[in-house]
Design a protein around this motif. Structure first.
Motif, PDB file in Angstrom:
ATOM      1  N   ILE A   8      35.802  44.195  50.001  1.00 13.97           N
ATOM      2  CA  ILE A   8      34.791  43.993  48.958  1.00 13.97           C
ATOM      3  C   ILE A   8      33.529  44.769  49.300  1.00 13.97           C
ATOM      4  O   ILE A   8      32.924  45.418  48.459  1.00 13.97           O
ATOM      5  N   LEU A   9      33.137  44.697  50.557  1.00 12.87           N
ATOM      6  CA  LEU A   9      31.884  45.310  50.982  1.00 12.87           C
ATOM      7  C   LEU A   9      31.992  46.809  51.179  1.00 12.87           C
ATOM      8  O   LEU A   9      30.985  47.500  51.146  1.00 12.87           O
ATOM      9  N   ARG A  10      33.186  47.348  51.358  1.00 16.18           N
ATOM     10  CA  ARG A  10      33.326  48.761  51.687  1.00 16.18           C
ATOM     11  C   ARG A  10      33.940  49.613  50.589  1.00 16.18           C
ATOM     12  O   ARG A  10      33.787  50.808  50.604  1.00 16.18           O
ATOM     13  N   LYS A  11      34.678  49.026  49.650  1.00 16.95           N
ATOM     14  CA  LYS A  11      35.386  49.825  48.657  1.00 16.95           C
ATOM     15  C   LYS A  11      34.995  49.381  47.248  1.00 16.95           C
ATOM     16  O   LYS A  11      35.707  48.628  46.609  1.00 16.95           O
ATOM     17  N   PRO A  12      33.868  49.867  46.750  1.00 17.60           N
ATOM     18  CA  PRO A  12      33.411  49.412  45.448  1.00 17.60           C
ATOM     19  C   PRO A  12      34.321  49.760  44.276  1.00 17.60           C
ATOM     20  O   PRO A  12      34.267  49.127  43.243  1.00 17.60           O
ATOM     21  N   ASP A  13      35.205  50.741  44.409  1.00 12.80           N
ATOM     22  CA  ASP A  13      36.062  51.132  43.298  1.00 12.80           C
ATOM     23  C   ASP A  13      37.494  50.634  43.436  1.00 12.80           C
ATOM     24  O   ASP A  13      38.369  50.986  42.660  1.00 12.80           O
ATOM     25  N   ALA A  14      37.759  49.783  44.432  1.00  6.80           N
ATOM     26  CA  ALA A  14      39.108  49.261  44.644  1.00  6.80           C
ATOM     27  C   ALA A  14      39.468  48.265  43.550  1.00  6.80           C
ATOM     28  O   ALA A  14      38.607  47.606  42.987  1.00  6.80           O
ATOM     29  N   PRO A  15      40.778  48.128  43.228  1.00  5.43           N
ATOM     30  CA  PRO A  15      41.199  47.122  42.250  1.00  5.43           C
ATOM     31  C   PRO A  15      40.835  45.722  42.750  1.00  5.43           C
ATOM     32  O   PRO A  15      40.821  45.464  43.946  1.00  5.43           O
ATOM     33  N   LEU A  16      40.550  44.835  41.822  1.00  8.65           N
ATOM     34  CA  LEU A  16      40.031  43.522  42.193  1.00  8.65           C
ATOM     35  C   LEU A  16      41.020  42.398  41.939  1.00  8.65           C
ATOM     36  O   LEU A  16      41.717  42.399  40.941  1.00  8.65           O
ATOM     37  N   ASP A  17      41.063  41.445  42.850  1.00  6.89           N
ATOM     38  CA  ASP A  17      41.730  40.173  42.643  1.00  6.89           C
ATOM     39  C   ASP A  17      40.584  39.176  42.511  1.00  6.89           C
ATOM     40  O   ASP A  17      40.153  38.569  43.478  1.00  6.89           O
ATOM     41  N   LEU A  18      40.038  39.039  41.304  1.00  8.66           N
ATOM     42  CA  LEU A  18      38.775  38.333  41.094  1.00  8.66           C
ATOM     43  C   LEU A  18      38.814  36.867  41.469  1.00  8.66           C
ATOM     44  O   LEU A  18      37.814  36.321  41.912  1.00  8.66           O
ATOM     45  N   VAL A  19      39.942  36.219  41.325  1.00  8.30           N
ATOM     46  CA  VAL A  19      40.006  34.794  41.633  1.00  8.30           C
ATOM     47  C   VAL A  19      39.643  34.537  43.086  1.00  8.30           C
ATOM     48  O   VAL A  19      38.880  33.639  43.405  1.00  8.30           O
ATOM     49  N   ASP A  20      40.175  35.342  43.999  1.00  5.80           N
ATOM     50  CA  ASP A  20      39.914  35.154  45.418  1.00  5.80           C
ATOM     51  C   ASP A  20      38.630  35.824  45.883  1.00  5.80           C
ATOM     52  O   ASP A  20      38.025  35.400  46.860  1.00  5.80           O
ATOM     53  N   GLU A  21      38.222  36.886  45.224  1.00  8.00           N
ATOM     54  CA  GLU A  21      37.102  37.670  45.697  1.00  8.00           C
ATOM     55  C   GLU A  21      35.746  37.153  45.230  1.00  8.00           C
ATOM     56  O   GLU A  21      34.740  37.470  45.852  1.00  8.00           O
ATOM     57  N   VAL A  22      35.677  36.359  44.200  1.00 10.13           N
ATOM     58  CA  VAL A  22      34.392  35.884  43.704  1.00 10.13           C
ATOM     59  C   VAL A  22      33.670  35.017  44.733  1.00 10.13           C
ATOM     60  O   VAL A  22      32.496  35.271  45.025  1.00 10.13           O
ATOM     61  N   PRO A  23      34.312  34.003  45.333  1.00  7.98           N
ATOM     62  CA  PRO A  23      33.594  33.233  46.360  1.00  7.98           C
ATOM     63  C   PRO A  23      33.169  34.095  47.547  1.00  7.98           C
ATOM     64  O   PRO A  23      32.070  33.930  48.087  1.00  7.98           O
ATOM     65  N   ALA A  24      34.010  35.040  47.939  1.00  7.40           N
ATOM     66  CA  ALA A  24      33.667  35.926  49.056  1.00  7.40           C
ATOM     67  C   ALA A  24      32.490  36.817  48.699  1.00  7.40           C
ATOM     68  O   ALA A  24      31.589  37.034  49.518  1.00  7.40           O
ATOM     69  N   ARG A  50      26.273  24.414  51.412  1.00  8.03           N
ATOM     70  CA  ARG A  50      26.139  23.466  50.301  1.00  8.03           C
ATOM     71  C   ARG A  50      26.337  24.160  48.955  1.00  8.03           C
ATOM     72  O   ARG A  50      27.097  23.696  48.099  1.00  8.03           O
ATOM     73  N   LEU A  51      25.683  25.300  48.768  1.00  7.38           N
ATOM     74  CA  LEU A  51      25.763  26.006  47.493  1.00  7.38           C
ATOM     75  C   LEU A  51      27.179  26.512  47.208  1.00  7.38           C
ATOM     76  O   LEU A  51      27.675  26.385  46.086  1.00  7.38           O
ATOM     77  N   LEU A  52      27.824  27.072  48.223  1.00 12.16           N
ATOM     78  CA  LEU A  52      29.198  27.567  48.027  1.00 12.16           C
ATOM     79  C   LEU A  52      30.171  26.422  47.769  1.00 12.16           C
ATOM     80  O   LEU A  52      31.060  26.542  46.922  1.00 12.16           O
ATOM     81  N   ALA A  53      30.008  25.324  48.500  1.00  9.90           N
ATOM     82  CA  ALA A  53      30.893  24.172  48.307  1.00  9.90           C
ATOM     83  C   ALA A  53      30.742  23.613  46.895  1.00  9.90           C
ATOM     84  O   ALA A  53      31.742  23.309  46.226  1.00  9.90           O
ATOM     85  N   GLU A  54      29.502  23.493  46.435  1.00  6.16           N
ATOM     86  CA  GLU A  54      29.258  22.958  45.090  1.00  6.16           C
ATOM     87  C   GLU A  54      29.791  23.889  44.010  1.00  6.16           C
ATOM     88  O   GLU A  54      30.434  23.449  43.068  1.00  6.16           O
ATOM     89  N   ARG A  55      29.511  25.177  44.135  1.00  4.74           N
ATOM     90  CA  ARG A  55      29.856  26.134  43.089  1.00  4.74           C
ATOM     91  C   ARG A  55      31.352  26.411  43.015  1.00  4.74           C
ATOM     92  O   ARG A  55      31.930  26.525  41.948  1.00  4.74           O
ATOM     93  N   PHE A  56      31.999  26.522  44.189  1.00  5.96           N
ATOM     94  CA  PHE A  56      33.394  26.955  44.217  1.00  5.96           C
ATOM     95  C   PHE A  56      34.375  25.866  44.642  1.00  5.96           C
ATOM     96  O   PHE A  56      35.566  26.131  44.778  1.00  5.96           O
ATOM     97  N   LYS A  57      33.877  24.651  44.878  1.00 10.33           N
ATOM     98  CA  LYS A  57      34.736  23.508  45.220  1.00 10.33           C
ATOM     99  C   LYS A  57      35.639  23.829  46.422  1.00 10.33           C
ATOM    100  O   LYS A  57      36.848  23.619  46.391  1.00 10.33           O
ATOM    101  N   LEU A  58      35.035  24.333  47.495  1.00 10.41           N
ATOM    102  CA  LEU A  58      35.790  24.716  48.690  1.00 10.41           C
ATOM    103  C   LEU A  58      35.938  23.547  49.643  1.00 10.41           C
ATOM    104  O   LEU A  58      35.044  22.712  49.766  1.00 10.41           O
TER     105      LEU A  58
END
Length: 153
Positions: A8-24, A50-58
């Motif tokens: 995510i941090l190194r390849k801005p044009d790579a295809p995305l798996d948004l479900v898993d990559e959004v919390p990251a 706290r914010l990640l747990a609340e927003r993404f239910k981790l």
């Protein structure tokens, strides 16, 4: 997961798996904000958890792994475009505003606004297409939530 975060941090044009990559991606932005002043302290770490747990239910385990792995990936990257692209493409305007509130909460978690942190928020807002007015509203909401008065604007 670490390789996914690094991609995510190194390849801005790579295809995305948004479900898993959004919390990251959200974790990467929040951790980037926390480390900019050179001190990733306990209050910032707790606020991010706290914010990640609340927003993404981790779960606790998922949250701890996400934060640890994202912190390592962020320390090796200076790229924001790929991270914000994932969030811009995944979130509607209201969700992007919620993310800006989260980002402001992390920036102020230690009670101070550092110049580098303010700059990061401005850059992220631009990349997420969040207008200045909405960024200001998000800042006020974050300050109200934290119940603090900023040291400097």
């Amino acid at each position: 997961m670490l390789s996914q975060i690094k991609s995510i941090l190194r390849k801005p044009d790579a295809p995305l798996d948004l479900v898993d990559e959004v919390p990251a991606a959200a974790a990467a932005l929040l951790i980037e904000a926390a480390v900019l002043d050179g001190d990733f302290n306990v209050s910032e770490r707790q606020a991010i958890a706290r914010l990640l747990a609340e927003r993404f239910k981790l779960t606790t385990d998922d949250l701890e792994n996400l934060i640890a792995e994202t912190e390592e990936a962020v320390s090796q990257s200076v790229e924001l475009y790929g991270t914000t692209r994932i969030l811009k493409n995944s979130f509607n305007h209201e969700e992007r505003l919620e993310l800006m509130v989260m980002l402001w909460q992390i920036v102020y978690a230690d009670g101070e606004l550092h110049d580098y942190e303010a700059n990061l928020v401005r850059r992220v807002a631009g990349l997420l297409h969040v207008p200045d007015k909405d960024t200001g509203i998000a800042r006020k909401k974050a300050l109200e939530f934290l119940d603090i008065i900023p040291a400097k604007a």
